[in-house]
Design a protein around this motif. Structure first.
Motif, PDB file in Angstrom:
ATOM      1  N   ALA A 175      -0.512 -26.492   0.362  1.00  0.00           N
ATOM      2  CA  ALA A 175      -1.603 -27.595   0.261  1.00  0.00           C
ATOM      3  C   ALA A 175      -2.410 -27.953   1.348  1.00  0.00           C
ATOM      4  O   ALA A 175      -2.175 -27.801   2.542  1.00  0.00           O
ATOM      5  CB  ALA A 175      -0.897 -28.708  -0.191  1.00  0.00           C
ATOM      6  N   ILE A 227       0.557 -33.993  -4.202  1.00  0.00           N
ATOM      7  CA  ILE A 227       1.094 -33.182  -3.133  1.00  0.00           C
ATOM      8  C   ILE A 227       1.889 -33.182  -2.195  1.00  0.00           C
ATOM      9  O   ILE A 227       2.990 -32.000  -2.231  1.00  0.00           O
ATOM     10  CB  ILE A 227      -0.025 -33.489  -1.644  1.00  0.00           C
ATOM     11  N   SER A 239       4.367 -29.723  -3.342  1.00  0.00           N
ATOM     12  CA  SER A 239       3.463 -28.802  -2.793  1.00  0.00           C
ATOM     13  C   SER A 239       5.369 -28.351  -1.543  1.00  0.00           C
ATOM     14  O   SER A 239       6.047 -28.983  -1.251  1.00  0.00           O
ATOM     15  CB  SER A 239       2.594 -28.831  -1.352  1.00  0.00           C
TER      16      SER A 239
END
Length: 247
Positions: free
Chosen positions: A31, A204, A208
């Motif tokens: 990310a 995120i 991620s």
């Protein structure tokens, strides 16, 4: 898979991206985050060569690509989406997806606009994304979330090694968002390398493997989601900016 070295993009005296370096590991989800104006999308634009960088290098799978034109970079295996869908409104979803197919050369000019193999491939991708029902819908009739899924389908038509997703969750309702997250995970499980720009921090942090943080055009932190959440420089970049705005 992707290595960015000293990337810079200046607009006069404004350094939108300033000596930015980071990498995206093969088979992982990385990310790229940061407050508004951090330079994330400009970095994406320079990596995909939709914008010419002022300085720096971009390497894809061991090969330098920052001197190539966008269609050549796509042919090398890097494809991206944009924050705002770039679909052609007077074409169906199927046509929009197929127009992103790989071009083999001038002989393609003599082939049908949509070959049977391209149709089969596009329908298989739409089926994977669960949107075969809208294959023949006009692109202008789609919801915002459906356009995001169509963009993802079109991106996959070029058989990429790595996909760059620019705010795939932006403006998408929670139900459809979970579908998109599931598709990204499924692609990654199949070995796809993903670099994602997104403002949804909750998404995120659970999606991620690694997070790169930008602020004022440069990288200020790089690590696991857990490490980044505890980094004082990251907290300052987000909370400091928020407090200044409030003041």
């Amino acid at each position: 898979m992707l290595e960015v070295k000293g990337l810079s993009k200046h607009f006069g005296g404004i350094r939108a991206v300033d000596n930015c370096s980071f990498s995206a590991e093969k088979g992982r989800i990385t990310a790229l985050i940061g407050p508004n104006g951090a330079g994330k999308t400009t970095a994406f634009n320079c990596i995909s060569r939709t914008m010419t960088p002022t300085a720096g290098e971009v390497w894809l799978d061991g090969e330098r690509i920052d001197h190539l034109r966008p269609h050549r970079i796509t042919a090398k295996g890097l494809s991206r989406t944009f924050q705002i869908s770039r679909n052609l409104a007077d074409m169906t979803v199927l046509e929009n997806v197929i127009c992103q197919s790989k071009i083999s050369g001038w002989r393609d000019l003599f082939k049908p606009a949509m070959s049977p193999s391209e149709i089969d491939k596009a329908m298989a991708i739409l089926d994977f994304l669960g949107i075969t029902r809208i294959a023949h819908e006009d692109g202008s009739n789609l919801s915002y979330g459906q356009k995001k899924l169509m963009d993802l389908a079109a991106l996959l038509m070029s058989d990429p090694k790595i996909i760059l997703l620019d705010e795939p969750a932006g403006g998408v309702n929670p139900t459809l968002l979970e579908e998109i997250v599931g598709h990204i995970r499924a692609l990654n499980d199949k070995g796809m390398t993903v670099l994602i720009v997104e403002h949804n921090m909750e998404l995120i942090m659970r999606l991620s493997h690694r997070v790169v943080v930008m602020a004022q055009g440069t990288v200020i932190a790089d690590g696991t989601p857990e490490e980044v959440q505890k980094n004082p420089a990251v907290l300052e970049a987000y909370l400091g900016g928020a407090l200044e705005d409030a003041a």
